[in-house]
Scaffold this active site. Structure first.
Site, PDB file in Angstrom:
ATOM      1  N   ASP A  30       1.039  -0.907  -0.015  1.00 15.13           N
ATOM      2  CA  ASP A  30       0.023  -0.156  -0.071  1.00 15.13           C
ATOM      3  C   ASP A  30       0.980   1.249   0.032  1.00 15.13           C
ATOM      4  O   ASP A  30       1.765   1.353   0.763  1.00 15.13           O
ATOM      5  CB  ASP A  30      -0.982   0.148   1.227  1.00 15.13           C
ATOM      6  CG  ASP A  30      -2.173   1.046   1.197  1.00 15.13           C
ATOM      7  OD1 ASP A  30      -3.383   0.645   1.213  1.00 15.13           O
ATOM      8  OD2 ASP A  30      -1.726   2.154   0.827  1.00 15.13           O
ATOM      9  N   HIS A  99      -9.984  -5.222  -3.253  1.00 16.50           N
ATOM     10  CA  HIS A  99      -8.611  -5.267  -2.546  1.00 16.50           C
ATOM     11  C   HIS A  99      -9.047  -5.772  -0.999  1.00 16.50           C
ATOM     12  O   HIS A  99      -9.684  -5.297  -0.305  1.00 16.50           O
ATOM     13  CB  HIS A  99      -7.839  -4.008  -2.761  1.00 16.50           C
ATOM     14  CG  HIS A  99      -8.542  -2.957  -2.189  1.00 16.50           C
ATOM     15  ND1 HIS A  99      -9.395  -2.026  -3.047  1.00 16.50           N
ATOM     16  CD2 HIS A  99      -8.239  -2.119  -0.958  1.00 16.50           C
ATOM     17  CE1 HIS A  99      -9.736  -1.072  -2.282  1.00 16.50           C
ATOM     18  NE2 HIS A  99      -9.208  -1.016  -1.223  1.00 16.50           N
TER      19      HIS A  99
HETATM   20  P1  AMP Z   1      -9.824   1.594   0.375  1.00 17.69           P
HETATM   21  O1  AMP Z   1     -10.152   2.846   1.231  1.00 17.69           O
HETATM   22  O2  AMP Z   1     -10.189   0.203   1.028  1.00 17.69           O
HETATM   23  O3  AMP Z   1     -10.361   1.760  -0.925  1.00 17.69           O
HETATM   24  O4  AMP Z   1      -8.125   1.305   0.297  1.00 17.69           O
HETATM   25  C1  AMP Z   1      -7.663   1.796  -0.696  1.00 17.69           C
HETATM   26  C2  AMP Z   1      -5.891   1.841  -0.399  1.00 17.69           C
HETATM   27  O5  AMP Z   1      -5.418   1.819  -1.700  1.00 17.69           O
HETATM   28  C3  AMP Z   1      -5.320   2.715   0.307  1.00 17.69           C
HETATM   29  O6  AMP Z   1      -5.006   2.433   1.432  1.00 17.69           O
HETATM   30  C4  AMP Z   1      -4.561   3.414  -0.597  1.00 17.69           C
HETATM   31  O7  AMP Z   1      -3.230   4.056   0.033  1.00 17.69           O
HETATM   32  C5  AMP Z   1      -4.161   2.764  -1.493  1.00 17.69           C
HETATM   33  N1  AMP Z   1      -3.770   3.045  -2.966  1.00 17.69           N
HETATM   34  C6  AMP Z   1      -4.258   3.854  -3.478  1.00 17.69           C
HETATM   35  N2  AMP Z   1      -3.434   4.072  -4.635  1.00 17.69           N
HETATM   36  C7  AMP Z   1      -2.332   3.146  -4.448  1.00 17.69           C
HETATM   37  C8  AMP Z   1      -1.516   2.956  -5.450  1.00 17.69           C
HETATM   38  N3  AMP Z   1      -1.081   3.491  -6.482  1.00 17.69           N
HETATM   39  N4  AMP Z   1      -0.256   1.870  -5.094  1.00 17.69           N
HETATM   40  C9  AMP Z   1      -0.440   1.408  -3.771  1.00 17.69           C
HETATM   41  N5  AMP Z   1      -1.550   1.482  -2.938  1.00 17.69           N
HETATM   42  C10 AMP Z   1      -2.548   2.538  -3.692  1.00 17.69           C
END
Ligand code: AMP
Ligand code: ZN
Length: 139
Positions: A30, A99
């Site tokens: 993440d 995810h």
């Molecule tokens: P959610 O709130 O459950 O949809 O979690 C989305 C997660 O994706 C968050 O913890 C973000 O930090 C992570 N995230 C968003 N963009 C990226 C990226 N390009 N690479 C890795 N993690 C990401």
């Protein structure tokens, strides 16, 4: 070309810090980790959330989940680990490609807070039984 950021990660058109990959799933760090070692595990075929996930996608993803959790555990030796999965904006979903979060837990001040407050007086046993009947009728 897809607009989904996690599909782009799978395609390799935007970078990621890969942890694991097989034919069906992809795990990566993440980018804004809640704690040290925060990993996301996703299906390679796009599905928005748990509601449109197929049984096959679920099976392929959860087959790999213990391997990812054990690797994080072995590497960082956290005191615990939360697996979290948000569905819908109201539940905190920000990226609409399924995810599963792996969030290792170190101590009370490790940056992640999850409070599940149970209330044994909110509903009667009869009401909860009726809820179960309702859910069963939807299966
Ligand atoms: P959610 O709130 O459950 O949809 O979690 C989305 C997660 O994706 C968050 O913890 C973000 O930090 C992570 N995230 C968003 N963009 C990226 C990226 N390009 N690479 C890795 N993690 C990401
Ligand atoms: Zn996607």
């Amino acid at each position: 070309m897809t607009a989904c950021i996690f599909c782009k990660i799978i395609e390799g058109t935007i970078p990621s810090m890969k942890v694991y990959e097989d034919e069906h799933v992809y795990a990566f760090m993440d980018i804004m980790p809640a704690t040290k070692g925060h990993v996301l595990l996703i299906p390679k075929t796009h599905c928005e959330n748990i509601y449109d996930m197929t049984e096959q996608q679920a099976s392929q993803l959860f087959t790999v989940a213990p391997k990812i959790a054990n690797a994080i555990q072995a590497e960082f030796n956290p005191k615990g680990m939360n697996l979290l999965q948000n569905n819908g904006a109201f539940a905190g979903q920000a990226v609409f490609h399924f995810h599963l979060h792996f969030i290792p837990r170190y101590d009370e001040t490790d940056g992640f807070q999850l409070a599940v407050k149970t209330n044994d007086e909110a509903y009667t046993a009869e009401q909860i039984t009726a809820f179960a009947t309702g859910i069963r009728s939807q299966l």
